[in-house]
Design a protein around this motif. Structure first.
Motif, PDB file in Angstrom:
ATOM      1  N   PHE A  55       0.585   3.509  -8.040  1.00 42.39           N
ATOM      2  CA  PHE A  55      -0.535   3.821  -8.924  1.00 42.39           C
ATOM      3  C   PHE A  55      -1.824   3.771  -8.112  1.00 42.39           C
ATOM      4  CE2 PHE A  55       0.361  -0.684  -9.074  1.00 42.39           C
ATOM      5  CZ  PHE A  55      -0.877  -1.273  -8.887  1.00 42.39           C
ATOM      6  N   GLU A  56      -2.833   4.472  -8.613  1.00 45.66           N
ATOM      7  CA  GLU A  56      -4.097   4.562  -7.887  1.00 45.66           C
ATOM      8  C   GLU A  56      -5.163   3.686  -8.523  1.00 45.66           C
ATOM      9  OE1 GLU A  56      -7.280   7.912  -6.187  1.00 45.66           O
ATOM     10  OE2 GLU A  56      -5.689   8.495  -7.589  1.00 45.66           O
ATOM     11  N   VAL A  57      -5.873   2.962  -7.697  1.00 43.37           N
ATOM     12  CA  VAL A  57      -7.032   2.178  -8.122  1.00 43.37           C
ATOM     13  C   VAL A  57      -8.278   2.931  -7.679  1.00 43.37           C
ATOM     14  CG1 VAL A  57      -8.303   0.026  -7.805  1.00 43.37           C
ATOM     15  CG2 VAL A  57      -5.818  -0.023  -8.028  1.00 43.37           C
ATOM     16  N   ASP A  67       0.842  -1.189   0.000  1.00 43.64           N
ATOM     17  CA  ASP A  67       0.000   0.000   0.000  1.00 43.64           C
ATOM     18  C   ASP A  67       0.880   1.243   0.000  1.00 43.64           C
ATOM     19  OD1 ASP A  67       0.938   0.361   2.593  1.00 43.64           O
ATOM     20  OD2 ASP A  67      -0.960  -0.144   3.561  1.00 43.64           O
ATOM     21  N   LEU A  68       0.260   2.418   0.091  1.00 42.71           N
ATOM     22  CA  LEU A  68       0.992   3.679  -0.007  1.00 42.71           C
ATOM     23  C   LEU A  68       2.003   3.853   1.117  1.00 42.71           C
ATOM     24  CD1 LEU A  68       1.347   6.364  -1.503  1.00 42.71           C
ATOM     25  CD2 LEU A  68      -0.525   7.305  -0.137  1.00 42.71           C
ATOM     26  N   ASN A  69       1.753   3.213   2.259  1.00 36.04           N
ATOM     27  CA  ASN A  69       2.662   3.317   3.402  1.00 36.04           C
ATOM     28  C   ASN A  69       3.779   2.283   3.362  1.00 36.04           C
ATOM     29  OD1 ASN A  69       1.127   5.444   4.591  1.00 36.04           O
ATOM     30  ND2 ASN A  69      -0.356   3.924   5.326  1.00 36.04           N
ATOM     31  N   ARG A 117       1.744 -15.992 -14.596  1.00 36.73           N
ATOM     32  CA  ARG A 117       0.545 -15.184 -14.375  1.00 36.73           C
ATOM     33  C   ARG A 117       0.297 -14.894 -12.894  1.00 36.73           C
ATOM     34  NH1 ARG A 117      -4.385 -17.964 -16.742  1.00 36.73           N
ATOM     35  NH2 ARG A 117      -3.609 -19.677 -15.459  1.00 36.73           N
ATOM     36  N   PHE A 118      -0.293 -13.727 -12.648  1.00 38.30           N
ATOM     37  CA  PHE A 118      -0.697 -13.345 -11.301  1.00 38.30           C
ATOM     38  C   PHE A 118      -1.804 -12.300 -11.417  1.00 38.30           C
ATOM     39  CE2 PHE A 118       1.835  -9.774 -12.465  1.00 38.30           C
ATOM     40  CZ  PHE A 118       1.330  -8.707 -11.735  1.00 38.30           C
ATOM     41  N   GLY A 119      -2.406 -11.965 -10.287  1.00 40.76           N
ATOM     42  CA  GLY A 119      -3.404 -10.900 -10.258  1.00 40.76           C
ATOM     43  C   GLY A 119      -3.840 -10.654  -8.831  1.00 40.76           C
ATOM     44  N   PHE A 120      -4.246  -9.419  -8.540  1.00 45.06           N
ATOM     45  CA  PHE A 120      -4.747  -9.061  -7.216  1.00 45.06           C
ATOM     46  C   PHE A 120      -6.098  -8.377  -7.373  1.00 45.06           C
ATOM     47  CE2 PHE A 120      -0.053  -8.703  -6.716  1.00 45.06           C
ATOM     48  CZ  PHE A 120       0.132  -9.699  -5.761  1.00 45.06           C
ATOM     49  N   LEU A 121      -7.093  -8.852  -6.639  1.00 45.09           N
ATOM     50  CA  LEU A 121      -8.405  -8.214  -6.622  1.00 45.09           C
ATOM     51  C   LEU A 121      -8.424  -7.254  -5.440  1.00 45.09           C
ATOM     52  CD1 LEU A 121     -11.256  -8.191  -7.917  1.00 45.09           C
ATOM     53  CD2 LEU A 121     -11.913  -9.921  -6.234  1.00 45.09           C
ATOM     54  N   VAL A 122      -8.490  -5.938  -5.718  1.00 44.03           N
ATOM     55  CA  VAL A 122      -8.315  -4.943  -4.661  1.00 44.03           C
ATOM     56  C   VAL A 122      -9.443  -3.915  -4.677  1.00 44.03           C
ATOM     57  CG1 VAL A 122      -5.806  -5.193  -4.728  1.00 44.03           C
ATOM     58  CG2 VAL A 122      -6.905  -3.431  -6.123  1.00 44.03           C
ATOM     59  N   VAL A 165      -4.051   3.304  -3.167  1.00 45.13           N
ATOM     60  CA  VAL A 165      -2.791   3.519  -3.876  1.00 45.13           C
ATOM     61  C   VAL A 165      -1.874   2.336  -3.578  1.00 45.13           C
ATOM     62  CG1 VAL A 165      -0.788   5.028  -4.175  1.00 45.13           C
ATOM     63  CG2 VAL A 165      -3.055   6.015  -3.742  1.00 45.13           C
ATOM     64  N   TYR A 166      -1.313   1.744  -4.626  1.00 49.36           N
ATOM     65  CA  TYR A 166      -0.567   0.504  -4.472  1.00 49.36           C
ATOM     66  C   TYR A 166       0.736   0.522  -5.269  1.00 49.36           C
ATOM     67  CZ  TYR A 166      -5.138  -1.198  -2.889  1.00 49.36           C
ATOM     68  OH  TYR A 166      -6.324  -1.364  -2.231  1.00 49.36           O
ATOM     69  N   LYS A 167       1.581  -0.435  -4.912  1.00 49.02           N
ATOM     70  CA  LYS A 167       2.803  -0.713  -5.664  1.00 49.02           C
ATOM     71  C   LYS A 167       2.985  -2.221  -5.718  1.00 49.02           C
ATOM     72  CE  LYS A 167       6.896  -0.059  -3.758  1.00 49.02           C
ATOM     73  NZ  LYS A 167       8.152   0.572  -3.269  1.00 49.02           N
TER      74      LYS A 167
END
Length: 286
Positions: free
Chosen positions: A94-96, A34-36, A50-55, A59-61
């Motif tokens: 980046f922001e979701v 996360d942003l922190n 392959r990968f993926g995150f459902l969020v 703001v993430y990295k």
């Protein structure tokens, strides 16, 4: 469309791959922050990288880790796409903004040492979603696309007739589609018979004979889930989370055939009737 240099539908997952050979990297550990700088979750890439995150919005990295490789890629720095992959990512925050969005960026990594594991997989042709043929075809179609684009541009500048303007306008539309891709939904949802989401339920995926569990996922507060699997036939069970934190199975599917590498089926589950504990009719079976 491919002959015009336009991509197929954007794949609903991200890929960790070798920036030089373009081959997927497996296993790679992908960490979501996360942003922190707090670690939210991790994912291990499958055989096809392959990968993926459902969020949820935030703001993430994303940072991948793989022996004998380094991130972010310097060889592709500054590029947004290459022959096979678009939406390249190099480690910035980046922001979701949307609810239940799947983070599916493509992460190129530069090799720093020879990797025998990747060499063996390439030799055995174990990858399923991209091949050497795909790479060659992507280059050829790109050349043809831009050749046609510049011919259409020259035609409309030299002979600004209606048909030339129409053809050039179509190319502009194709440029836009080529740039953004054709997006497809990347998640499935679990709801009850009335359409209410079954939040934080467990989805377990088994081989078709129900002997081996392949993976499991938890739905988010909207009942949505993200689940990558190899192509094949599977059965899915769903377990509802109870108030005491335990789970009870409420659904088991018939075998489901998967040929796109992802389960994103919507399940509507009829829940068992829950009677109050002090209801005497429940005790008497009336």
């Amino acid at each position: 469309m491919a002959a015009l240099g336009v991509r197929k539908r954007a794949r609903p997952w991200g890929t960790v791959y070798d920036s030089i050979t373009k081959q997927p990297l497996d296993p790679a550990v992908v960490v979501l922050y996360d942003l922190n700088g707090r670690e939210i979750t991790t994912s291990i890439t499958d055989l096809d990288g392959r990968f993926g995150f459902l969020v949820q919005p935030g703001v993430y990295k994303v940072v991948p880790h793989k022996t004998n490789y380094t991130f972010a890629s310097e060889k592709l720095s500054g590029k947004s796409r290459d022959e096979l992959y678009h939406d390249l990512y190099f480690g910035d925050y980046f922001e979701v903004k949307e609810e239940s969005q799947v983070i599916a960026r493509n992460l190129p990594m530069d090799p720093v040492k020879f990797d025998w594991n990747e060499f063996a997989k390439n030799k055995q042709k174990l990858m399923k979603f991209y091949s050497r043929r795909d790479r060659i075809l992507a280059r050829v179609t790109t050349i043809f696309f831009f050749f046609g684009f510049f011919v259409a541009l020259a035609a409309v500048l030299s002979i600004p007739k209606t048909y030339n303007i129409v053809i050039f306008s179509l190319y502009l539309v194709l440029v836009f589609i080529r740039r953004v891709g054709l997006k497809t939904r990347a998640f499935g949802q679990v709801t009850d018979s009335e359409g209410n989401p079954l939040s934080f339920s467990l989805i377990k995926v088994f081989s078709a004979d129900l002997k081996n569990q392949i993976t499991q996922r938890a739905t988010d507060k909207y009942g949505r889930y993200f689940c990558l699997v190899p192509n094949g036939s599977y059965c899915v069970t769903i377990e509802r989370k109870l108030e005491d934190g335990s789970y009870t199975q409420i659904f088991a599917s018939e075998p489901i055939s998967i040929n796109a590498g992802i389960i994103k089926k919507d399940f509507k589950v009829g829940l068992p009737i829950e009677l109050p504990a002090n209801d005497s009719s429940a005790k008497l079976g009336e």
